[in-house]
Design a protein around this motif. Structure first.
Motif, PDB file in Angstrom:
ATOM      1  N   VAL A 170       0.840  -1.208   0.000  1.00  0.00           N
ATOM      2  CA  VAL A 170       0.000   0.000   0.000  1.00  0.00           C
ATOM      3  C   VAL A 170       0.868   1.247   0.000  1.00  0.00           C
ATOM      4  CG1 VAL A 170      -1.696   1.335   1.304  1.00  0.00           C
ATOM      5  CG2 VAL A 170      -1.950  -1.146   1.114  1.00  0.00           C
ATOM      6  N   GLU A 171       1.904   1.252   0.840  1.00  0.00           N
ATOM      7  CA  GLU A 171       2.792   2.420   0.910  1.00  0.00           C
ATOM      8  C   GLU A 171       3.500   2.657  -0.415  1.00  0.00           C
ATOM      9  OE1 GLU A 171       4.187   2.820   5.514  1.00  0.00           O
ATOM     10  OE2 GLU A 171       5.248   1.350   4.285  1.00  0.00           O
ATOM     11  N   LYS A 172       3.819   1.592  -1.134  1.00  0.00           N
ATOM     12  CA  LYS A 172       4.530   1.725  -2.400  1.00  0.00           C
ATOM     13  C   LYS A 172       3.641   2.317  -3.479  1.00  0.00           C
ATOM     14  CE  LYS A 172       7.268  -0.965  -5.726  1.00  0.00           C
ATOM     15  NZ  LYS A 172       7.794  -2.309  -6.069  1.00  0.00           N
ATOM     16  N   ARG A 173       2.357   1.961  -3.468  1.00  0.00           N
ATOM     17  CA  ARG A 173       1.447   2.375  -4.535  1.00  0.00           C
ATOM     18  C   ARG A 173       0.471   3.468  -4.123  1.00  0.00           C
ATOM     19  NH1 ARG A 173       3.514   0.096  -9.246  1.00  0.00           N
ATOM     20  NH2 ARG A 173       4.270  -2.013  -8.761  1.00  0.00           N
ATOM     21  N   GLY A 174       0.314   3.676  -2.820  1.00  0.00           N
ATOM     22  CA  GLY A 174      -0.689   4.635  -2.370  1.00  0.00           C
ATOM     23  C   GLY A 174      -0.261   5.350  -1.113  1.00  0.00           C
ATOM     24  N   VAL A 175      -1.187   5.475  -0.162  1.00  0.00           N
ATOM     25  CA  VAL A 175      -0.929   6.262   1.045  1.00  0.00           C
ATOM     26  C   VAL A 175      -1.436   5.523   2.279  1.00  0.00           C
ATOM     27  CG1 VAL A 175      -1.405   8.427   2.257  1.00  0.00           C
ATOM     28  CG2 VAL A 175      -1.077   8.451  -0.210  1.00  0.00           C
ATOM     29  N   LEU A 176      -0.588   5.502   3.310  1.00  0.00           N
ATOM     30  CA  LEU A 176      -0.985   5.024   4.628  1.00  0.00           C
ATOM     31  C   LEU A 176      -1.303   6.241   5.484  1.00  0.00           C
ATOM     32  CD1 LEU A 176      -1.219   3.162   7.093  1.00  0.00           C
ATOM     33  CD2 LEU A 176       1.285   3.186   7.262  1.00  0.00           C
ATOM     34  N   VAL A 177      -2.543   6.327   5.950  1.00  0.00           N
ATOM     35  CA  VAL A 177      -2.986   7.451   6.789  1.00  0.00           C
ATOM     36  C   VAL A 177      -3.067   6.954   8.225  1.00  0.00           C
ATOM     37  CG1 VAL A 177      -4.737   9.209   7.187  1.00  0.00           C
ATOM     38  CG2 VAL A 177      -4.326   8.363   4.857  1.00  0.00           C
ATOM     39  N   GLN A 178      -2.198   7.456   9.073  1.00  0.00           N
ATOM     40  CA  GLN A 178      -2.196   7.080  10.480  1.00  0.00           C
ATOM     41  C   GLN A 178      -2.917   8.158  11.283  1.00  0.00           C
ATOM     42  OE1 GLN A 178       2.158   6.406  10.807  1.00  0.00           O
ATOM     43  NE2 GLN A 178       1.615   4.313  11.335  1.00  0.00           N
TER      44      GLN A 178
END
Length: 202
Positions: A170-178
């Protein structure tokens, strides 16, 4: 013939009639264009989500946190931005024991009757999708489509889960929202924002 130090290989091609300043300017402009096409932010906080959505909507998001209200508000903001860009249809999948991940993959690839762009939302009570779930999320991330937005909503990720292969995909292709709890000093501003807007992230 290469120049001393091997730099001749990197020298830009140019026509003899073109002055060097023109060639260098074009090379710099090309380099800047590639820089602007960089990957998404990878990992951001909930506070930075509005500015991220304003810049560009990604194809896959993972929203995690242990404050359900704030997590849902972040997910709402992503859906609202997606709807404004034509993602009308929404598929909601709540992950439970025995969930059919392959069916989810097949459904995400199928177009609706009216060929509308769609949101595939995956809600996990915890951050442990299992091996089949991890495989499916990696596949969704690596084989993304401009007509499908994948939104994964999960509980807070521990350090081990953050380094898992599905989160990395997910981090490679998009966004991780914490999403983090609101500090007490910021609480009055937060309440004011909620009163002045139907959605705090809009």
């Amino acid at each position: 013939m290469a120049s001393p130090g091997g730099l001749g290989h990197n020298r830009p091609n140019f026509h003899p009639d073109q002055p060097w300043p023109t060639v260098l300017f074009r090379s710099l402009r090309t380099a800047l264009a590639h820089r602007d096409a960089r990957a998404p932010e990878v990992k951001i906080s909930g506070d930075n989500l509005p500015s991220s959505l304003a810049r560009q909507l990604q194809t896959i998001y993972l929203v995690s946190g242990d404050e359900p209200l704030l997590v849902n508000e972040a997910a709402d903001a992503i859906r609202a931005t997606a709807r404004s860009q034509g993602f009308v249809e929404r598929e909601l999948h709540v992950i439970e024991r025995g969930f059919d991940w392959r069916g989810l993959i097949a459904g995400s690839r199928s177009m609706s009757l009216f060929a509308q762009r769609k949101i595939v939302e995956i809600r996990m009570a915890n951050a442990a999708p299992g091996e089949q779930g991890a495989d499916a999320i990696v596949e969704l991330a690596e084989q993304s489509s401009p007509d499908t937005l994948v939104l994964i909503v999960a509980a807070k990720l521990d350090s081990r889960t953050q380094s898992s292969r599905w989160v990395s995909a997910v981090e490679k292709r998009g966004v991780l929202v914490q999403v983090w709890p609101i500090d007490l000093p910021r609480l009055p501003d937060r309440k004011s924002t909620r009163l002045n807007s139907s959605h705090p992230y809009r």
